[in-house]
Write an enzyme that holds these catalytic residues in place. Structure first.
Site, short mmCIF file in Angstrom:
data_model
loop_
_atom_site.label_atom_id
_atom_site.label_comp_id
_atom_site.label_asym_id
_atom_site.label_seq_id
_atom_site.Cartn_x
_atom_site.Cartn_y
_atom_site.Cartn_z
N GLY A 14 0.84 -1.26 0.04
CA GLY A 14 -0.30 -0.19 0.23
C GLY A 14 0.77 0.83 -0.39
CB SER A 15 4.32 1.95 -0.93
OG SER A 15 4.48 1.60 -1.57
CG ASN A 16 2.20 3.82 -6.02
OD1 ASN A 16 2.94 3.99 -6.61
ND2 ASN A 16 2.82 2.15 -6.39
NE ARG A 63 -11.58 -12.10 -15.42
CZ ARG A 63 -10.40 -12.53 -15.87
NH1 ARG A 63 -8.77 -13.37 -15.44
NH2 ARG A 63 -9.83 -12.38 -17.20
CG MET A 88 -0.82 -7.50 -6.55
SD MET A 88 0.44 -6.74 -7.98
CE MET A 88 0.76 -8.06 -8.50
NE ARG A 89 -7.06 -12.32 -7.86
CZ ARG A 89 -6.64 -13.85 -8.27
NH1 ARG A 89 -5.83 -13.62 -7.70
NH2 ARG A 89 -7.68 -14.11 -8.91
CG LEU A 91 -10.13 -5.65 -12.07
CD1 LEU A 91 -9.85 -3.71 -11.53
CD2 LEU A 91 -10.79 -6.16 -11.13
CG HIS A 107 3.05 -2.07 -15.69
ND1 HIS A 107 2.79 -3.00 -14.30
CD2 HIS A 107 4.03 -2.05 -16.19
CE1 HIS A 107 3.36 -4.46 -15.65
NE2 HIS A 107 4.34 -3.65 -15.70
CD GLU A 172 5.80 2.12 -8.15
OE1 GLU A 172 4.63 1.96 -8.13
OE2 GLU A 172 6.98 1.06 -8.82
C1 GRF Z 1 4.03 -1.35 -7.65
O1 GRF Z 1 4.91 -1.18 -7.94
C2 GRF Z 1 3.01 -0.88 -8.24
O2 GRF Z 1 3.34 -0.86 -9.32
C3 GRF Z 1 3.12 -2.79 -8.53
O3 GRF Z 1 2.49 -3.09 -7.74
C4 GRF Z 1 3.91 -2.38 -6.38
C5 GRF Z 1 2.43 -2.87 -5.06
O4 GRF Z 1 3.43 -1.65 -4.25
N1 GRF Z 1 1.78 -2.81 -9.59
P1 GRF Z 1 2.40 -0.83 -3.40
O5 GRF Z 1 1.45 -1.59 -2.52
O6 GRF Z 1 1.70 0.29 -3.78
O7 GRF Z 1 3.68 -0.61 -1.98
#
Ligand code: GRF
Length: 214
Positions: A14-16, A63, A88-89, A91, A107, A172
């Site tokens: 969840g860092s983004n 799905r 990570m799924r 859609l 991405h 990112e």
């Molecule tokens: C990030 O590198 C994002 O681009 C990729 O998975 C990672 C997720 O990181 N799809 P976070 O959960 O946002 O820390």
């Protein structure tokens, strides 16, 4: 202009998501939804007072059923924008069509290079000198859709996958809040399948990592 309503979808760290929460955008994050109950990002969101929910893909037969349950959870908040942040799924086409033009993804590569998983390892294997990340609107294809903003970073001789991933991740955290801000400010439109940003400084659409370290 009224604040936009956002729902953020995560699967892990969840860092983004945090970068979006930290960015003080003209937006209200109505909920953070994860497909995994173990996603560490859920606790981070909860600590910050953001409502969280889990739609566990393992509890849905296929799905289409998962996508329908996810959409039902999202629709409780009637968001303007759904931001995939390490979600990570894959859609399905119906879900993607429902949220056309208001479903964003980040991405960790310079698309259209390296869609899919293990992007940093694959970039090292390919010997590219420049790598990076992309924020894009989501199409039914894998990591496909109109590009909003990209940031490039150098690849140094001797880089490990971890070092490269960390360098990209810093970018990112710059580009995703920027893309969401443009959306929330109504500065983004699609023309002939491409994203046009009506930005004060249009060159911001291309972000370059600070110059190569000496
Ligand atoms: C990030 O590198 C994002 O681009 C990729 O998975 C990672 C997720 O990181 N799809 P976070 O959960 O946002 O820390």
């Amino acid at each position: 202009m009224a604040d936009k309503t956002l729902v953020i979808l995560i699967s892990g760290r969840g860092s983004n998501m945090e970068a979006i929460l930290d960015a003080k955008l003209p937006a209200r994050v109505a909920a953070v939804v994860s497909n995994s109950p173990d996603a560490p990002g859920l606790a981070i969101a909860a600590r910050r007072g953001i409502p969280t929910a889990v739609v566990d893909h393992r509890r849905h037969g296929d799905r289409a059923a998962f996508d329908a349950a996810l959409a039902a959870e999202i629709e409780k908040h009637a968001p303007d924008l759904v931001a995939l942040a390490g979600f990570m799924r894959i859609l399905g086409p119906e879900f993607v069509a429902r949220y056309a033009g208001r479903l964003m993804n980040i991405h960790p590569s310079l698309l259209p290079s390296f869609p899919g998983l293990h992007t940093h390892r694959r970039a090292l294997e390919a010997g590219v000198r420049i790598h990076g990340c992309t924020v894009h609107f989501v199409n039914p294809g894998l990591d496909d859709g109109p590009i909003i903003v990209q940031a490039a970073v150098p690849v140094f001789p001797g880089d490990t996958e971890e070092a490269l991933a960390a360098r990209v991740l810093r970018e990112e955290h710059r580009v995703y809040p920027q893309a969401v801000r443009w959306f929330c400010e109504g500065r983004m439109r699609l023309a002939a399948g491409k994203v046009v940003i009506d930005a004060a400084r249009p060159r911001e659409q291309v972000l370059l990592s600070p110059a190569v370290e000496k």
